[in-house]
Write a protein that holds these residues in place. Structure first.
Motif, PDB file in Angstrom:
ATOM      1  N   THR A  38       0.820  -1.219   0.000  1.00  0.00           N
ATOM      2  CA  THR A  38       0.000   0.000   0.000  1.00  0.00           C
ATOM      3  C   THR A  38       0.850   1.264   0.000  1.00  0.00           C
ATOM      4  N   ALA A  39       2.180   1.096  -0.013  1.00  0.00           N
ATOM      5  CA  ALA A  39       3.064   2.275  -0.045  1.00  0.00           C
ATOM      6  C   ALA A  39       2.825   3.059  -1.342  1.00  0.00           C
ATOM      7  N   GLY A  40       2.542   4.330  -1.209  1.00  0.00           N
ATOM      8  CA  GLY A  40       2.314   5.169  -2.368  1.00  0.00           C
ATOM      9  C   GLY A  40       0.925   5.072  -2.952  1.00  0.00           C
ATOM     10  N   GLY A  43      -6.820   5.799  -0.989  1.00  0.00           N
ATOM     11  CA  GLY A  43      -8.217   5.721  -1.397  1.00  0.00           C
ATOM     12  C   GLY A  43      -8.677   4.311  -1.684  1.00  0.00           C
ATOM     13  N   GLU A  44      -9.417   4.134  -2.785  1.00  0.00           N
ATOM     14  CA  GLU A  44     -10.024   2.854  -3.135  1.00  0.00           C
ATOM     15  C   GLU A  44      -8.974   1.791  -3.454  1.00  0.00           C
ATOM     16  N   GLU A  45      -7.883   2.190  -4.079  1.00  0.00           N
ATOM     17  CA  GLU A  45      -6.834   1.227  -4.415  1.00  0.00           C
ATOM     18  C   GLU A  45      -6.240   0.606  -3.156  1.00  0.00           C
ATOM     19  N   LYS A  46      -5.958   1.423  -2.161  1.00  0.00           N
ATOM     20  CA  LYS A  46      -5.416   0.923  -0.899  1.00  0.00           C
ATOM     21  C   LYS A  46      -6.425   0.021  -0.204  1.00  0.00           C
ATOM     22  N   ARG A  47      -7.679   0.404  -0.255  1.00  0.00           N
ATOM     23  CA  ARG A  47      -8.738  -0.386   0.387  1.00  0.00           C
ATOM     24  C   ARG A  47      -8.824  -1.773  -0.244  1.00  0.00           C
ATOM     25  N   GLN A  48      -8.721  -1.857  -1.570  1.00  0.00           N
ATOM     26  CA  GLN A  48      -8.817  -3.144  -2.256  1.00  0.00           C
ATOM     27  C   GLN A  48      -7.623  -4.036  -1.923  1.00  0.00           C
ATOM     28  N   VAL A  49      -6.451  -3.435  -1.804  1.00  0.00           N
ATOM     29  CA  VAL A  49      -5.263  -4.217  -1.437  1.00  0.00           C
ATOM     30  C   VAL A  49      -5.430  -4.818  -0.045  1.00  0.00           C
ATOM     31  N   ILE A  50      -5.878  -4.004   0.886  1.00  0.00           N
ATOM     32  CA  ILE A  50      -6.086  -4.480   2.258  1.00  0.00           C
ATOM     33  C   ILE A  50      -7.171  -5.548   2.302  1.00  0.00           C
TER      34      ILE A  50
END
Length: 248
Positions: A38-40, A43-50
């Motif tokens: 999630t570095a860098g 929003g939604e992209e970080k949420r999907q990774v988590i």
């Protein structure tokens, strides 16, 4: 059977190594890889990774319970407990259930703790708790059922560790726990659909995100149940040979 369950629960409560494998290590890996991937992002992209990593690493580390299961069976075999039990009226079915049930408790608690950790630390959604409960129960049945089969088949602790690593890590890689299935080559995508890890991960993700429909839940639950039942049947079939090795 109750005596076997009691004895197995007592042994596991005294095993601090199990606490490390089941809870501490998964949490460390989850935090580490979320921070990396999630570095860098935001929003939604970080949420999907988590939302992918939390259930993905939960599923992966559940399978490491097989190490403790195989060690327990091999210890019973080598210390003569299996031979002594065989001379009592206790049936192989009851003995296997007595060994199986405590690990179901452990795996289910492991799922609850790891998903709760994801909720508290990363605020992952748990929008369909009833579906999550059902998936967790069936996943518990699957992991421990396969572990039961492996425990009766392997001959040494090293074999148990080796097979567990292949199942846990190989299943994680091919089942989409590390990278999304849709970015894999088509052949690997086909293989992923043959693995319980894939179905468990997809079901958990959908139920956490609130997109799981009742009819859509039936397929992953049925597949997980078949894997667990298959493991128990293999264990029953293989038990006479396991008993023969114990007597030998």
């Amino acid at each position: 059977m109750n005596a076997v369950i009691h004895m197995e629960v007592k042994k596991n409560l005294q095993d601090r190594g199990l606490l490390f494998w089941a809870l501490l290590l998964p949490i460390i890996f989850t935090v580490l890889f979320i921070s990396i991937f999630t570095a860098g992002t935001g929003g939604e992209e970080k949420r999907q990774v988590i939302l992918s990593i939390v259930p993905g690493y939960t599923v992966m580390f559940l399978f490491f319970i097989m190490i403790s299961m195989t060690e327990s069976f091999i210890k019973d075999r080598n210390t003569g407990i299996v031979s002594r039990i065989a001379s009592t009226p206790l049936s192989p079915y009851a003995y296997l259930l007595g060994k199986w049930v405590p690990y179901m408790y452990i795996v289910f608690i492991q799922i609850v703790v790891l998903l709760s950790f994801g909720k508290l630390i990363y605020d992952v959604p748990l929008k369909q708790p009833l579906w999550l409960l059902l998936i967790s129960l069936f996943l518990t049945f699957t992991v421990t059922g396969l572990g039961l089969a492996l425990s009766v088949i392997v001959k040494t602790n090293n074999m148990g560790i080796a097979f567990t690593q292949v199942i846990a890590l190989g299943g994680a890689m091919l089942g989409g726990l590390w990278v999304p299935v849709d970015v894999m080559p088509e052949t690997l995508q086909t293989i992923s659909h043959l693995l319980p890890q894939y179905w468990a991960h997809q079901a958990l993700q959908e139920a956490m995100g609130g997109t799981m429909e009742a009819m859509g839940l039936l397929q992953p639950l049925l597949i997980l149940f078949c894997f667990g039942l298959g493991g128990f049947i293999i264990a029953l079939i293989s038990y006479p040979r396991f008993l023969q090795r114990a007597k030998g």
